[in-house]
Design an enzyme around this catalytic site. Structure first.
Site, PDB file in Angstrom:
ATOM      1  N   LYS A 160     -96.032  25.701  56.557  1.00  0.00           N
ATOM      2  CA  LYS A 160     -96.340  24.302  56.264  1.00  0.00           C
ATOM      3  C   LYS A 160     -97.457  23.810  57.182  1.00  0.00           C
ATOM      4  O   LYS A 160     -97.234  23.589  58.370  1.00  0.00           O
ATOM      5  CB  LYS A 160     -95.094  23.431  56.451  1.00  0.00           C
ATOM      6  CG  LYS A 160     -93.928  23.817  55.539  1.00  0.00           C
ATOM      7  CD  LYS A 160     -92.684  22.983  55.787  1.00  0.00           C
ATOM      8  CE  LYS A 160     -91.550  23.371  54.845  1.00  0.00           C
ATOM      9  NZ  LYS A 160     -90.330  22.557  55.055  1.00  0.00           N
TER      10      LYS A 160
ATOM     11  N   GLY B 283     -89.432  22.597  51.171  1.00  0.00           N
ATOM     12  CA  GLY B 283     -88.419  21.581  50.952  1.00  0.00           C
ATOM     13  C   GLY B 283     -87.709  21.234  52.244  1.00  0.00           C
ATOM     14  O   GLY B 283     -88.019  21.779  53.306  1.00  0.00           O
TER      15      GLY B 283
ATOM     16  N   SER C 106     -85.527  21.728  54.863  1.00  0.00           N
ATOM     17  CA  SER C 106     -84.764  22.910  55.273  1.00  0.00           C
ATOM     18  C   SER C 106     -85.009  23.236  56.741  1.00  0.00           C
ATOM     19  O   SER C 106     -86.154  23.317  57.183  1.00  0.00           O
ATOM     20  CB  SER C 106     -85.167  24.108  54.409  1.00  0.00           C
ATOM     21  OG  SER C 106     -86.583  24.220  54.356  1.00  0.00           O
TER      22      SER C 106
ATOM     23  N   LYS D 261     -95.975  15.716  56.136  1.00  0.00           N
ATOM     24  CA  LYS D 261     -94.750  15.102  56.673  1.00  0.00           C
ATOM     25  C   LYS D 261     -94.592  15.385  58.162  1.00  0.00           C
ATOM     26  O   LYS D 261     -93.931  14.619  58.888  1.00  0.00           O
ATOM     27  CB  LYS D 261     -93.525  15.567  55.879  1.00  0.00           C
ATOM     28  CG  LYS D 261     -93.350  17.081  55.748  1.00  0.00           C
ATOM     29  CD  LYS D 261     -92.590  17.707  56.881  1.00  0.00           C
ATOM     30  CE  LYS D 261     -92.536  19.204  56.725  1.00  0.00           C
ATOM     31  NZ  LYS D 261     -91.811  19.879  57.828  1.00  0.00           N
TER      32      LYS D 261
ATOM     33  N   ASP E 134     -88.383  16.443  52.312  1.00  0.00           N
ATOM     34  CA  ASP E 134     -88.805  17.089  53.557  1.00  0.00           C
ATOM     35  C   ASP E 134     -89.166  16.052  54.612  1.00  0.00           C
ATOM     36  O   ASP E 134     -88.934  16.257  55.811  1.00  0.00           O
ATOM     37  CB  ASP E 134     -89.999  17.998  53.268  1.00  0.00           C
ATOM     38  CG  ASP E 134     -90.054  19.215  54.182  1.00  0.00           C
ATOM     39  OD1 ASP E 134     -89.211  19.310  55.083  1.00  0.00           O
ATOM     40  OD2 ASP E 134     -90.938  20.065  53.994  1.00  0.00           O
TER      41      ASP E 134
ATOM     42  N   ARG F 299     -89.264  20.530  65.292  1.00  0.00           N
ATOM     43  CA  ARG F 299     -90.129  20.642  66.470  1.00  0.00           C
ATOM     44  C   ARG F 299     -91.070  19.447  66.567  1.00  0.00           C
ATOM     45  O   ARG F 299     -91.387  18.975  67.663  1.00  0.00           O
ATOM     46  CB  ARG F 299     -90.960  21.929  66.393  1.00  0.00           C
ATOM     47  CG  ARG F 299     -90.149  23.200  66.378  1.00  0.00           C
ATOM     48  CD  ARG F 299     -91.044  24.390  66.096  1.00  0.00           C
ATOM     49  NE  ARG F 299     -90.253  25.509  65.606  1.00  0.00           N
ATOM     50  CZ  ARG F 299     -90.789  26.610  65.109  1.00  0.00           C
ATOM     51  NH1 ARG F 299     -92.095  26.741  65.036  1.00  0.00           N
ATOM     52  NH2 ARG F 299     -90.010  27.594  64.684  1.00  0.00           N
TER      53      ARG F 299
END
Length: 336
Positions: A110, A141, A143, A196, A249, A260
């Site tokens: 991501k 997604g 997760s 995001k 998300d 993180r």
């Protein structure tokens, strides 16, 4: 039917996805460049640096030999940090070409490439020729590896321009706690996954500063608005941003201690120096580079992104966080 899956990257997310695939009945080999990590996975069936309290299925095989990992693989799953994606994909491409393999490529990363602002699938497609793969699927997604490890209920999206490829990946990962939907808007899914992380930095900072639920809800809502604005300008379907890889998300990354990016923002809000936050994390904080990429993209596309701009100023121009929040709140009033 049992498939041979090669997993490239043995961090928390890559290794737990590999474990799901093994438990779903597939033959899985995972690659890491670190011999110590490979030995630990093969002998102790643990990966303590990433998931300290988890024991992996003994059928999961780890190797430093990328060619061995890729041998006869019908699917290759990339789970490496964005900054390493291009070089690792180039290495994989060389082997696929030599061995005349043509797998489905899946990625679970991501972010955006810092210099080029390219999405992950764009990076991979530039390095792995179309004749050496069956297509690219993004798996994304709300997760966290820590919760998937506990077999908590998790829903994600497999996105590809080729719906058949997305459905094949869906079948590969689906089980009674890990549910996969399909989507053909890979642009929106990848952009939602990347952007995001920026808002999660802000949410963590608000928490570190002592702000409450109202402030966090406001940040997520207005953050989603500007994510969607830029995403639509870049070719995404607006509906994608109210799906799993968008608002889903965003919620989990902005509210979980497993994130993180949230943890990094929280430490910044508490007054920690950015470089110390990076050093103490010990793992990649994707939102830091994504903030810079999104800020530059917004300027290029002439899209207003006040929250992203404020976070950029804090990270890269040393602006005081409290002043950044004050400036956001005192902007001229407007319609929602």
């Amino acid at each position: 039917m049992c498939k041979k899956v090669a997993v490239i990257g043995a961090g928390s997310w890559g290794s737990i996805l590999a474990n799901i695939l093994v438990m779903n009945g597939n033959k899985v080999c995972i690659w890491s460049r670190r011999k110590k990590q490979v030995d630990e996975l093969n002998n102790q069936h643990t990966n303590h640096h990433y998931l300290s309290d988890f024991t992996y299925d003994e059928r999961l095989i780890a190797s430093e030999d990328m060619a061995k990992v890729l041998e006869d693989a019908s699917t290759v799953l990339f789970a490496v940090p964005t900054k390493a994606m291009r070089s690792v994909a180039a290495d994989v491409a060389t082997i696929l070409k030599e061995k005349k393999l043509k797998p489905i490529i899946v990625h679970a990363s991501k972010g955006l490439e810092l210099r080029t602002h390219k999405r992950i699938s764009e990076i991979i497609s530039e390095e792995i020729a179309a004749e050496n793969c069956k297509g690219i699927v993004a798996l994304s997604g709300p997760s966290h590896a820590e919760e998937v490890a506990k077999k908590d209920i998790t829903l994600v999206t497999a996105a590809s321009e080729d719906l058949t490829n997305a459905k094949n990946v869906q079948k590969l990962f689906m089980n009674n706690y890990f549910r996969v939907y399909t989507n053909t808007d890979i642009i929106g899914v990848e952009l939602g996954a990347a952007f995001k992380n920026i808002i999660a930095l802000g949410a963590g900072a608000l928490h570190g500063l002592g702000y409450g639920d109202d402030a966090k809800a406001a940040l997520m809502t207005r953050g989603l608005a500007e994510i969607a604005r830029l995403g639509i300008a870049l070719g995404a379907d607006p509906l994608t941003f109210i799906g799993l890889s968008g608002v889903g998300d965003l919620i989990v990354t902005c509210t979980s201690i497993h994130s993180r990016n949230w943890r990094a923002g929280n430490q910044l809000g508490q007054g920690e120096v950015l470089q110390d936050v990076i050093t103490n994390m010990g793992m990649v904080i994707e939102g830091l580079s994504t903030t810079k990429a999104a800020y530059e993209l917004a300027a290029q596309e002439k899209i207003e992104m006040p929250i992203t701009t404020a976070i950029y100023q804090v990270l890269y121009e040393n602006k005081d966080i409290k002043q950044a929040i004050s400036d956001l709140m005192q902007r001229e009033g407007r319609s929602e």
